[in-house]
Scaffold this motif. Structure first.
Motif, PDB file in Angstrom:
ATOM      1  N   GLU A   1      -3.130   0.944 -10.340  1.00 21.93           N
ATOM      2  CA  GLU A   1      -1.527   1.191 -10.532  1.00 21.93           C
ATOM      3  C   GLU A   1      -1.410   2.239 -11.631  1.00 21.93           C
ATOM      4  O   GLU A   1      -1.835   2.155 -12.738  1.00 21.93           O
ATOM      5  CB  GLU A   1      -1.235  -0.191 -11.141  1.00 21.93           C
ATOM      6  CG  GLU A   1       0.122  -0.667 -10.551  1.00 21.93           C
ATOM      7  CD  GLU A   1       1.354   0.178 -11.454  1.00 21.93           C
ATOM      8  OE1 GLU A   1       2.411   0.488 -10.729  1.00 21.93           O
ATOM      9  OE2 GLU A   1       1.279   0.447 -12.492  1.00 21.93           O
TER      10      GLU A   1
ATOM     11  N   HIS B   1       4.302  -3.870   1.535  1.00 23.35           N
ATOM     12  CA  HIS B   1       3.368  -2.801   1.353  1.00 23.35           C
ATOM     13  C   HIS B   1       3.908  -1.479   2.183  1.00 23.35           C
ATOM     14  O   HIS B   1       4.157  -1.767   3.330  1.00 23.35           O
ATOM     15  CB  HIS B   1       1.924  -3.176   1.996  1.00 23.35           C
ATOM     16  CG  HIS B   1       0.929  -2.169   1.829  1.00 23.35           C
ATOM     17  ND1 HIS B   1       0.226  -1.911   2.768  1.00 23.35           N
ATOM     18  CD2 HIS B   1       0.448  -1.081   0.856  1.00 23.35           C
ATOM     19  CE1 HIS B   1      -0.771  -0.674   2.632  1.00 23.35           C
ATOM     20  NE2 HIS B   1      -0.270  -0.378   1.300  1.00 23.35           N
TER      21      HIS B   1
ATOM     22  N   ASP C   1      -0.014   4.205  -2.122  1.00 24.72           N
ATOM     23  CA  ASP C   1       0.664   3.138  -1.637  1.00 24.72           C
ATOM     24  C   ASP C   1       2.023   2.584  -2.650  1.00 24.72           C
ATOM     25  O   ASP C   1       1.700   3.038  -3.752  1.00 24.72           O
ATOM     26  CB  ASP C   1      -0.280   1.737  -1.533  1.00 24.72           C
ATOM     27  CG  ASP C   1      -1.373   1.839  -0.895  1.00 24.72           C
ATOM     28  OD1 ASP C   1      -1.257   1.944   0.534  1.00 24.72           O
ATOM     29  OD2 ASP C   1      -2.444   2.343  -1.298  1.00 24.72           O
TER      30      ASP C   1
ATOM     31  N   TYR D   1       4.318  -0.696  -3.497  1.00 23.27           N
ATOM     32  CA  TYR D   1       4.352  -2.345  -3.281  1.00 23.27           C
ATOM     33  C   TYR D   1       5.876  -2.761  -3.914  1.00 23.27           C
ATOM     34  O   TYR D   1       5.930  -2.296  -4.974  1.00 23.27           O
ATOM     35  CB  TYR D   1       3.421  -3.161  -3.876  1.00 23.27           C
ATOM     36  CG  TYR D   1       1.985  -3.132  -3.101  1.00 23.27           C
ATOM     37  CD1 TYR D   1       1.532  -3.955  -2.174  1.00 23.27           C
ATOM     38  CD2 TYR D   1       0.977  -2.013  -3.447  1.00 23.27           C
ATOM     39  CE1 TYR D   1       0.607  -3.905  -1.529  1.00 23.27           C
ATOM     40  CE2 TYR D   1      -0.147  -2.081  -2.796  1.00 23.27           C
ATOM     41  CZ  TYR D   1      -0.518  -2.906  -2.045  1.00 23.27           C
ATOM     42  OH  TYR D   1      -1.448  -2.878  -1.316  1.00 23.27           O
TER      43      TYR D   1
ATOM     44  N   LYS E   1       5.284  -1.720  -7.743  1.00 25.39           N
ATOM     45  CA  LYS E   1       4.065  -1.230  -8.024  1.00 25.39           C
ATOM     46  C   LYS E   1       3.798   0.149  -7.363  1.00 25.39           C
ATOM     47  O   LYS E   1       3.839   0.293  -5.994  1.00 25.39           O
ATOM     48  CB  LYS E   1       2.826  -2.133  -7.661  1.00 25.39           C
ATOM     49  CG  LYS E   1       3.010  -3.460  -8.342  1.00 25.39           C
ATOM     50  CD  LYS E   1       2.572  -3.490  -9.906  1.00 25.39           C
ATOM     51  CE  LYS E   1       2.612  -4.827 -10.223  1.00 25.39           C
ATOM     52  NZ  LYS E   1       2.413  -4.768 -11.811  1.00 25.39           N
TER      53      LYS E   1
ATOM     54  N   PRO F   1      -0.584  -6.426  -4.401  1.00 25.83           N
ATOM     55  CA  PRO F   1      -0.974  -5.331  -5.088  1.00 25.83           C
ATOM     56  C   PRO F   1      -2.323  -5.623  -6.070  1.00 25.83           C
ATOM     57  O   PRO F   1      -3.227  -4.646  -6.289  1.00 25.83           O
ATOM     58  CB  PRO F   1       0.019  -4.615  -5.918  1.00 25.83           C
ATOM     59  CG  PRO F   1       0.998  -5.897  -6.012  1.00 25.83           C
ATOM     60  CD  PRO F   1       0.891  -6.686  -4.653  1.00 25.83           C
TER      61      PRO F   1
ATOM     62  N   GLU G   1      -5.805  -3.669  -6.227  1.00 21.14           N
ATOM     63  CA  GLU G   1      -6.389  -3.103  -7.456  1.00 21.14           C
ATOM     64  C   GLU G   1      -7.987  -3.829  -7.779  1.00 21.14           C
ATOM     65  O   GLU G   1      -8.659  -3.040  -8.127  1.00 21.14           O
ATOM     66  CB  GLU G   1      -5.819  -3.541  -8.642  1.00 21.14           C
ATOM     67  CG  GLU G   1      -4.273  -2.673  -8.758  1.00 21.14           C
ATOM     68  CD  GLU G   1      -3.311  -3.230  -9.735  1.00 21.14           C
ATOM     69  OE1 GLU G   1      -3.649  -3.465 -10.682  1.00 21.14           O
ATOM     70  OE2 GLU G   1      -2.114  -3.265  -9.156  1.00 21.14           O
TER      71      GLU G   1
ATOM     72  N   TRP H   1       5.723  -9.380  -1.376  1.00 20.45           N
ATOM     73  CA  TRP H   1       5.261  -8.006  -1.309  1.00 20.45           C
ATOM     74  C   TRP H   1       5.605  -7.416  -0.322  1.00 20.45           C
ATOM     75  O   TRP H   1       5.013  -8.002   0.915  1.00 20.45           O
ATOM     76  CB  TRP H   1       3.752  -7.834  -1.968  1.00 20.45           C
ATOM     77  CG  TRP H   1       3.847  -8.334  -3.158  1.00 20.45           C
ATOM     78  CD1 TRP H   1       3.248  -9.532  -3.726  1.00 20.45           C
ATOM     79  CD2 TRP H   1       4.288  -7.653  -4.403  1.00 20.45           C
ATOM     80  NE1 TRP H   1       3.175  -9.698  -5.301  1.00 20.45           N
ATOM     81  CE2 TRP H   1       3.784  -8.390  -5.764  1.00 20.45           C
ATOM     82  CE3 TRP H   1       4.907  -6.138  -4.785  1.00 20.45           C
ATOM     83  CZ2 TRP H   1       4.019  -7.839  -7.040  1.00 20.45           C
ATOM     84  CZ3 TRP H   1       4.977  -5.906  -5.877  1.00 20.45           C
ATOM     85  CH2 TRP H   1       4.776  -6.827  -6.991  1.00 20.45           C
TER      86      TRP H   1
ATOM     87  N   HIS I   1       0.474   2.721  -6.352  1.00 23.26           N
ATOM     88  CA  HIS I   1      -0.839   2.941  -6.433  1.00 23.26           C
ATOM     89  C   HIS I   1      -1.479   4.411  -6.141  1.00 23.26           C
ATOM     90  O   HIS I   1      -0.836   5.048  -5.436  1.00 23.26           O
ATOM     91  CB  HIS I   1      -1.671   1.980  -5.487  1.00 23.26           C
ATOM     92  CG  HIS I   1      -1.545   0.706  -5.930  1.00 23.26           C
ATOM     93  ND1 HIS I   1      -1.966  -0.492  -5.109  1.00 23.26           N
ATOM     94  CD2 HIS I   1      -1.448  -0.040  -7.175  1.00 23.26           C
ATOM     95  CE1 HIS I   1      -2.208  -1.685  -5.397  1.00 23.26           C
ATOM     96  NE2 HIS I   1      -1.468  -1.168  -6.869  1.00 23.26           N
TER      97      HIS I   1
END
Length: 188
Positions: A26, A123, A78, A80, A159, A15, A19, A121, A161
């Motif tokens: 985020e 996704h 998204d 994460y 996280k 993530p 970014e 992670w 997004h």
């Protein structure tokens, strides 16, 4: 609703890297987070502290829920989730449901994610049927099953997004071709 196995343990699944591209940000800090249950000292703070060695630990019956509520309608592209099956064993989620809506009473399941001993992670793209990010007030992440039929779950980080708005409005100002128009190319 679809059921799929997402990208996990890939160098591209990061993530922070996403970014840094400047296309997403985020937005989890703008939300109110709540959990269905947690052991003392293993709650929302550990889930959001940007450390992979701390985690949320549930304390109760399945499903285990993470509720993320925004005060204004927010576009989400998204999610994460960081898990580690080596360390957490039977506490590792194996099936996760993603639900979105405006409040608890109108949540709709948009994804069911099946994880097979994830390390790192995961996704999860959040898209509508046309492939566009979804505008919402609330996200619910529900852990439906754990590996080895574990009762409680560990989740190390989450996280969320949102896509950044395009800068195209300003790009038009830099394409003036005459000297007279170029003087309006910057905002003072």
């Amino acid at each position: 609703m679809s059921q799929k196995s997402p990208k996990v343990n890939d160098d591209e699944v990061n993530p922070v890297k996403a970014e840094r591209t400047g296309t997403v940000r985020e937005v989890g800090a703008q939300a109110i987070w709540s959990l269905s249950s947690c052991k003392p000292g293993f709650g929302v703070h550990q889930l959001r502290d940007d450390r992979e060695d701390t985690y949320w630990q549930s304390d109760g019956q399945l499903p285990h829920l993470i509720n993320i509520q925004f005060q204004r309608k927010t576009t989400i592209s998204d999610i994460y989730i960081y898990t580690d099956a080596r360390l957490d064993e039977s506490y590792t989620p194996s099936r996760i449901s993603i639900r979105v809506g405006t409040h608890f009473n109108d949540l709709q399941e948009i994804e069911v994610i099946v994880l097979s001993e994830p390390i790192g992670w995961t996704h999860i793209p959040i898209k509508d049927i046309r492939g566009k990010p979804i505008r919402l007030f609330m996200i619910q992440i529900a852990v439906i099953n754990n590996h080895q039929n574990g009762r409680d779950t560990h989740m190390r980080q989450v996280k969320v997004h949102s896509p950044l708005e395009s800068q195209r409005v300003f790009d038009n100002f830099t394409k003036f071709s005459t000297v007279d128009f170029q003087k309006y190319g910057t905002v003072r």
